[in-house]
Write a protein that holds these residues in place. Sequence first.
Motif, PDB file in Angstrom:
ATOM      1  N   THR A 117      38.405  42.018  41.588  1.00 18.01           N
ATOM      2  CA  THR A 117      37.419  42.828  40.561  1.00 18.01           C
ATOM      3  C   THR A 117      38.489  42.474  39.358  1.00 18.01           C
ATOM      4  O   THR A 117      39.409  42.439  39.241  1.00 18.01           O
ATOM      5  N   VAL A 118      37.321  42.199  38.240  1.00 19.16           N
ATOM      6  CA  VAL A 118      38.107  42.382  36.834  1.00 19.16           C
ATOM      7  C   VAL A 118      37.035  43.130  36.012  1.00 19.16           C
ATOM      8  O   VAL A 118      36.193  43.665  36.553  1.00 19.16           O
ATOM      9  N   GLY A 119      37.586  43.336  34.607  1.00 15.04           N
ATOM     10  CA  GLY A 119      36.668  44.098  33.756  1.00 15.04           C
ATOM     11  C   GLY A 119      37.593  44.864  32.967  1.00 15.04           C
ATOM     12  O   GLY A 119      38.510  45.585  33.309  1.00 15.04           O
ATOM     13  N   THR A 120      37.051  45.166  31.826  1.00 16.86           N
ATOM     14  CA  THR A 120      37.637  45.885  30.665  1.00 16.86           C
ATOM     15  C   THR A 120      37.347  47.406  30.944  1.00 16.86           C
ATOM     16  O   THR A 120      36.659  47.796  32.126  1.00 16.86           O
ATOM     17  N   SER A 121      38.052  48.204  30.195  1.00 13.71           N
ATOM     18  CA  SER A 121      37.951  49.728  30.377  1.00 13.71           C
ATOM     19  C   SER A 121      37.696  50.171  29.020  1.00 13.71           C
ATOM     20  O   SER A 121      37.659  49.514  27.766  1.00 13.71           O
ATOM     21  N   SER A 122      37.297  51.625  28.715  1.00 16.53           N
ATOM     22  CA  SER A 122      37.314  52.163  27.512  1.00 16.53           C
ATOM     23  C   SER A 122      38.568  52.062  26.660  1.00 16.53           C
ATOM     24  O   SER A 122      38.476  52.096  25.266  1.00 16.53           O
ATOM     25  N   ASP A 123      39.733  51.951  27.290  1.00 18.99           N
ATOM     26  CA  ASP A 123      41.287  52.045  26.456  1.00 18.99           C
ATOM     27  C   ASP A 123      41.249  50.692  26.367  1.00 18.99           C
ATOM     28  O   ASP A 123      42.002  50.463  24.995  1.00 18.99           O
ATOM     29  N   ILE A 124      41.076  49.571  27.097  1.00 13.84           N
ATOM     30  CA  ILE A 124      41.667  48.267  26.984  1.00 13.84           C
ATOM     31  C   ILE A 124      40.308  47.206  27.072  1.00 13.84           C
ATOM     32  O   ILE A 124      39.876  47.147  28.161  1.00 13.84           O
ATOM     33  N   VAL A 125      40.187  46.656  26.075  1.00 16.07           N
ATOM     34  CA  VAL A 125      39.060  45.684  25.816  1.00 16.07           C
ATOM     35  C   VAL A 125      39.621  44.490  25.298  1.00 16.07           C
ATOM     36  O   VAL A 125      39.837  44.155  24.116  1.00 16.07           O
ATOM     37  N   ASP A 126      39.993  43.493  26.388  1.00 18.86           N
ATOM     38  CA  ASP A 126      40.635  42.230  25.838  1.00 18.86           C
ATOM     39  C   ASP A 126      40.021  41.150  26.851  1.00 18.86           C
ATOM     40  O   ASP A 126      40.371  40.748  28.154  1.00 18.86           O
ATOM     41  N   VAL A 127      38.910  40.424  26.176  1.00 17.44           N
ATOM     42  CA  VAL A 127      38.031  39.644  27.025  1.00 17.44           C
ATOM     43  C   VAL A 127      38.763  38.315  27.364  1.00 17.44           C
ATOM     44  O   VAL A 127      38.760  37.896  28.613  1.00 17.44           O
ATOM     45  N   GLU A 128      39.922  37.837  26.685  1.00 15.87           N
ATOM     46  CA  GLU A 128      40.731  36.651  27.116  1.00 15.87           C
ATOM     47  C   GLU A 128      41.605  36.936  28.508  1.00 15.87           C
ATOM     48  O   GLU A 128      41.778  36.337  29.203  1.00 15.87           O
ATOM     49  N   MET A 129      41.888  38.332  28.402  1.00 13.01           N
ATOM     50  CA  MET A 129      42.724  38.712  29.666  1.00 13.01           C
ATOM     51  C   MET A 129      41.741  38.859  30.833  1.00 13.01           C
ATOM     52  O   MET A 129      42.245  38.379  31.692  1.00 13.01           O
ATOM     53  N   GLU A 130      40.489  39.308  30.850  1.00 11.19           N
ATOM     54  CA  GLU A 130      39.589  39.363  31.867  1.00 11.19           C
ATOM     55  C   GLU A 130      39.274  37.851  32.443  1.00 11.19           C
ATOM     56  O   GLU A 130      39.265  37.695  33.576  1.00 11.19           O
ATOM     57  N   VAL A 131      39.391  37.045  31.369  1.00 11.91           N
ATOM     58  CA  VAL A 131      39.095  35.476  31.837  1.00 11.91           C
ATOM     59  C   VAL A 131      40.134  34.995  32.702  1.00 11.91           C
ATOM     60  O   VAL A 131      40.000  34.289  33.466  1.00 11.91           O
ATOM     61  N   ALA A 132      41.227  35.487  32.116  1.00 10.39           N
ATOM     62  CA  ALA A 132      42.563  34.948  32.647  1.00 10.39           C
ATOM     63  C   ALA A 132      42.925  35.488  34.014  1.00 10.39           C
ATOM     64  O   ALA A 132      43.143  34.785  35.017  1.00 10.39           O
ATOM     65  N   LYS A 133      42.152  37.087  34.257  1.00  8.87           N
ATOM     66  CA  LYS A 133      42.157  37.463  35.490  1.00  8.87           C
ATOM     67  C   LYS A 133      41.298  36.911  36.464  1.00  8.87           C
ATOM     68  O   LYS A 133      41.516  36.611  37.555  1.00  8.87           O
ATOM     69  N   ALA A 134      40.259  36.524  36.115  1.00  5.22           N
ATOM     70  CA  ALA A 134      39.113  35.811  36.747  1.00  5.22           C
ATOM     71  C   ALA A 134      39.482  34.558  37.260  1.00  5.22           C
ATOM     72  O   ALA A 134      39.540  34.186  38.665  1.00  5.22           O
ATOM     73  N   ARG A 135      40.374  33.794  36.537  1.00  4.94           N
ATOM     74  CA  ARG A 135      41.002  32.580  36.836  1.00  4.94           C
ATOM     75  C   ARG A 135      42.062  32.701  38.087  1.00  4.94           C
ATOM     76  O   ARG A 135      41.980  31.898  38.804  1.00  4.94           O
ATOM     77  N   ALA A 136      42.893  33.715  37.502  1.00  2.92           N
ATOM     78  CA  ALA A 136      43.886  34.087  38.637  1.00  2.92           C
ATOM     79  C   ALA A 136      43.405  34.460  39.660  1.00  2.92           C
ATOM     80  O   ALA A 136      43.973  33.751  40.891  1.00  2.92           O
ATOM     81  N   ALA A 137      42.458  35.307  40.115  1.00  3.42           N
ATOM     82  CA  ALA A 137      41.836  35.460  41.183  1.00  3.42           C
ATOM     83  C   ALA A 137      41.432  34.232  42.044  1.00  3.42           C
ATOM     84  O   ALA A 137      41.586  34.307  43.220  1.00  3.42           O
ATOM     85  N   GLU A 138      40.836  33.421  41.347  1.00  8.97           N
ATOM     86  CA  GLU A 138      40.034  32.404  42.051  1.00  8.97           C
ATOM     87  C   GLU A 138      41.244  31.358  42.463  1.00  8.97           C
ATOM     88  O   GLU A 138      41.464  30.925  43.667  1.00  8.97           O
ATOM     89  N   GLU A 139      42.433  31.167  41.740  1.00  7.76           N
ATOM     90  CA  GLU A 139      43.473  30.381  41.900  1.00  7.76           C
ATOM     91  C   GLU A 139      44.299  31.067  43.126  1.00  7.76           C
ATOM     92  O   GLU A 139      44.973  30.351  44.060  1.00  7.76           O
ATOM     93  N   ALA A 140      44.085  32.286  43.229  1.00  7.10           N
ATOM     94  CA  ALA A 140      45.092  32.914  44.428  1.00  7.10           C
ATOM     95  C   ALA A 140      44.276  32.966  45.692  1.00  7.10           C
ATOM     96  O   ALA A 140      44.748  33.255  46.826  1.00  7.10           O
ATOM     97  N   GLY A 141      42.842  32.496  45.466  1.00  6.02           N
ATOM     98  CA  GLY A 141      42.276  32.434  46.736  1.00  6.02           C
ATOM     99  C   GLY A 141      41.212  33.407  47.001  1.00  6.02           C
ATOM    100  O   GLY A 141      40.664  33.568  48.250  1.00  6.02           O
ATOM    101  N   ALA A 142      40.684  34.237  46.411  1.00 12.91           N
ATOM    102  CA  ALA A 142      39.743  35.236  46.397  1.00 12.91           C
ATOM    103  C   ALA A 142      38.399  34.420  46.575  1.00 12.91           C
ATOM    104  O   ALA A 142      38.273  33.276  46.043  1.00 12.91           O
ATOM    105  N   ASP A 143      37.430  35.032  47.441  1.00 13.63           N
ATOM    106  CA  ASP A 143      36.124  34.510  48.028  1.00 13.63           C
ATOM    107  C   ASP A 143      35.229  34.711  46.963  1.00 13.63           C
ATOM    108  O   ASP A 143      33.976  33.989  46.720  1.00 13.63           O
ATOM    109  N   THR A 144      35.374  35.902  46.361  1.00 18.75           N
ATOM    110  CA  THR A 144      34.146  36.243  45.488  1.00 18.75           C
ATOM    111  C   THR A 144      34.813  36.951  44.450  1.00 18.75           C
ATOM    112  O   THR A 144      35.832  37.531  44.319  1.00 18.75           O
TER     113      THR A 144
END
Length: 427
Positions: free
Chosen positions: A65-92
């Motif tokens: 899972t990725v996604g911002t919160s009410s305290d931290i809204v950093d879209v670039e970080m969420e995109v980086a997290k999504a890519r990191a999840a895929e690179e690490a082998g997440a299925d969805t």
Amino acid sequence: MGLIEDARAGRLTPEMEIVADMEGKTPEFIRRGIASGTIVIPVSPYRDVRFCGIGKGLKTKVNATVGTSSDIVDVEMEVAKARAAEEAGADTLMELSTGGDFYDIRRRVIDSTHLSVGSVPLYQAFIEAIRKYGAGVDMTEDDLFRITEDQAKLGTNFMAIHTGINRICIERMKRQGGRFGGLCSRGGAFMVAWMLHHDKENPLYSDFDYLLEILKEHEVTLSMGNGFRAGAVHDATDRAQIQELIINSELSDKAHDFGVQTIVEGPGHIPIDEIEANVKVMKRLSGEKPFYMLGPLVTDVAPGRDHIVAAIGASLSSAYGADFICYVTPAEHLALPNVEDVREGVMASRIAAHVGDMIKNGSRDQDLAMGRARRDLLWAEQFDLALDPETAKKMRSERAPADSQVCTMCGDFCAHKIVAENLDIRK
């Protein structure tokens, strides 16, 4: 026409053939699973994805899972997290933002990955009501269904929707005297607050037929949300949790009959001695629908290490029959995960899924090959077999031995080297 209709008619689709090849199964095995509701393949008419089969007889899959919160809204970080999840082998992947521009964030995340992406429409609907009306409980039923459809049109492949929360569940919660750990599901808390404020039934339950029409039109897989899951091990397997499971199981049959692929979600905090019962009860009640286990965390006292706690629970869940695992990161209960937290969470869950599949599917060839490679000191082969080869290579290179055959743990006194020089016990 959707996958279920194709499967019922005996038609093999490209999705079925691709998943069959990935899983080492026949396309007919996949077709029968989809037709019966024991296997799903999340798809979307709006984007191409890397197909992922989830269900009985297949490898256990891992969701990040990725996604911002009410305290931290950093879209670039969420995109980086999504890519990191895929690179690490997440299925969805699930995009669960609760802060910022929901449309822009979800579009950016979806565009950044080849994985199937899930969402929880209730989050956006409730929070937008706060922004628009000043209170989440002022969310309208039309807003909730409109946002569900809007998210589907973005190319969302599956949605966690809190269909099983109804007045009976709330009454069960009251009659049992509450909970030690409260109500930990954000979607569950949102919907319960709305229901109590309006003294009305959950529209996702009362208007379930309308929800199914939206999901079927846009080919979205329905993940039956687990709003009454336990948030503490002392609340596991209580009446409210089981009541919601009964409702979701009944609705999952209705959804499948309607032609909507369906997953049923399971609880989040469970002591080890209750995991097997939870998996078996869920599988029995739902007619062997794919089971999406959230964690589970087997103790509540390890903040900062909850990815390890969840991996223990996930390995047992997978072994007993769970099909789909939601990862937990080291930041669970403490903070919004960063990129490294995401990677650590995915790897811990992948290890757990592999351990479970060794039991559930008898998948042990990779471990057999690793045992032989270690015996014969074949380092390149060991790295090829490793679930996380880059970390393994980095550790070895940073602490390199004088003798390249061995490692610095044993050095000159490597048991395998000593035995190989004196005795042939290869098998």
